[in-house]
Design an enzyme around this catalytic site. Structure first.
Site, short mmCIF file in Angstrom:
data_model
loop_
_atom_site.label_atom_id
_atom_site.label_comp_id
_atom_site.label_asym_id
_atom_site.label_seq_id
_atom_site.Cartn_x
_atom_site.Cartn_y
_atom_site.Cartn_z
N GLU A 151 0.85 -1.19 0.00
CA GLU A 151 0.00 0.00 0.00
C GLU A 151 0.89 1.24 0.00
OE1 GLU A 151 -2.28 -0.71 3.57
OE2 GLU A 151 -3.85 -1.71 2.43
N ASP A 167 -4.56 -8.06 5.92
CA ASP A 167 -5.56 -8.97 5.37
C ASP A 167 -5.04 -10.40 5.24
OD1 ASP A 167 -7.98 -7.29 4.63
OD2 ASP A 167 -6.37 -6.14 3.73
#
Length: 398
Positions: A151, A167
């Site tokens: 990210e 996640d």
């Protein structure tokens, strides 16, 4: 939602990419100091043969449009989606072969850089935006593909880029940024043997934690789901954190939890006391400023639902601190939160063993094992206000 917290947009196969990303830094300066794109070097040290595919997707910061970038960093807006979701344009970039590197351009995005091994990822478009992989759903078309992502936010205030396990824990990689002077800042590398070490440790953890591991039909290990997704998939008991939560609620029915959410504001404190099923927080004047219902395990692991953390100055910072304390199991041993010392983390038998075992295998001890692992700066994030180049290294699996 591109966020370190477990957002509703990541809970099902039809996941819609929303604007926003939690690794973002301060509001951009009025005058751009950063060019429209910077170079991103991808080095393939994975030891794996076969084609690697790269995707740069996210929200264009200058316009708020969602889309993808090609190898030159040129932005392409997603076309309109459909119901049922329609195939997205092929945004893949052929990545470097094992032992080689490739440089592409990274645009001013709030988004992700995905990479997959051997197969292209399947992206689709719904009316609300991009449908991303959600492999906790057994029918997701990416379920048997080996992939991962980083990210990042690149804006006029600089680059923030992380390695994340919020996640899932999957294909190992590290990220870096080169400042104008000095050494490259890097994070995300595992210890030698850390990849297999993590899975072996998870397999040895009683209570269903081994069920977080997903394999292909041929037995190839693909990933371990984060525990919140494991609860959603039925792999981990929904009550796995209840005993710890109940003990916290009992303790603070007769004593006070003090939260100092900002390290640079030591006099800004909030005081939590439990009454029935609610923990009320007061300020120094004794006024109730926010309240939390007793959270379930999923709220704890995802730092959402009953532990929602809005981007404000009161509830959000308190919730972040509570979330970190629950996941690290420090709330019973320290009535002053956040607990700054990693030596105190994960000591209770009831804890986020997934995050605990990830941190234990990181070369620098830092990771994003849960949404607010950045409380106390224990996250795997690098930042520079004037980035000259970004890096992603696909690390060995052995």
């Amino acid at each position: 939602m591109l966020a370190k917290r477990k957002a509703p947009a990541l809970l099902a196969s039809a996941v819609v990419l929303a604007a926003g990303f939690s690794a973002a830094g301060p509001t951009p300066h009025a005058e751009a100091a950063i060019p429209a794109t910077i170079p991103l070097e991808l080095k393939n040290s994975s030891g794996r043969a076969g084609q690697v595919y790269i995707y740069t997707i996210g929200t264009e910061l200058s316009t708020g449009r969602q889309g993808w970038a090609d190898a030159n960093g040129t932005f392409h807006a997603w076309p309109a989606g459909a119901n049922p979701p329609s195939p997205a344009p092929d945004a893949s970039i052929a990545g470097p072969a094992n032992g080689q590197s490739k440089t592409i351009r990274m645009p001013k995005f709030s988004g992700r850089v995905y990479f997959s091994y051997g197969q292209k990822l399947v992206f689709k478009l719904a009316p609300g935006g991009l449908v991303q992989p959600a492999v906790q759903n057994p029918s997701d078309p990416n379920r048997n593909i080996l992939f991962n992502w980083t990210e990042y936010t690149l804006n006029d205030s600089g680059l923030w880029i992380n390695s994340t396990q919020v996640d899932m824990f999957s294909a190992p990689y590290a990220v870096g940024v080169r400042p104008p002077t000095g050494a490259i800042k890097t994070t995300g590398h595992l210890k030698a043997g850390g990849y297999n070490g993590f899975y072996n440790a998870l397999r040895g953890q009683p209570g269903g934690w081994a069920n977080l591991i997903q394999t292909r039909p041929d037995g190839t290990v693909l990933r371990a789901l984060a525990p919140g997704h494991g609860i959603e998939a039925g792999a981990l008991p929904a009550a796995v954190m209840n005993d710890y939560v109940n003990r916290v609620w009992s303790k603070y029915a007769t004593s006070t939890l003090t939260v100092t959410p900002f390290a640079n504001e030591p006099n800004n404190k909030y005081f939590g006391r439990v009454s029935g099923n609610v923990m009320n927080f007061t300020n120094s004047s004794g006024a109730v400023v926010t309240s939390f219902q007793k959270p379930d395990s999923d709220s704890v692991f995802g730092c959402y639902k009953l532990l929602d953390a809005p981007n404000d100055r009161v509830r959000g910072p308190i919730s972040r601190t509570l979330c970190a304390g629950f996941n690290r199991s420090t709330l019973l041993t320290n009535a002053n939160q956040p607990d700054a010392s990693s030596a105190n983390f994960y000591k209770d038998a009831v804890t986020n063993h997934y995050s605990r075992k990830i941190h234990a295998q990181m070369a620098n001890g830092k990771a994003y094992g849960f949404a607010f692992d950045d409380v106390g700066a224990h996250e795997s994030l690098v930042h520079d206000g004037n980035p000259q180049q970004a890096y992603i290294t696909l690390d060995p699996f052995s």
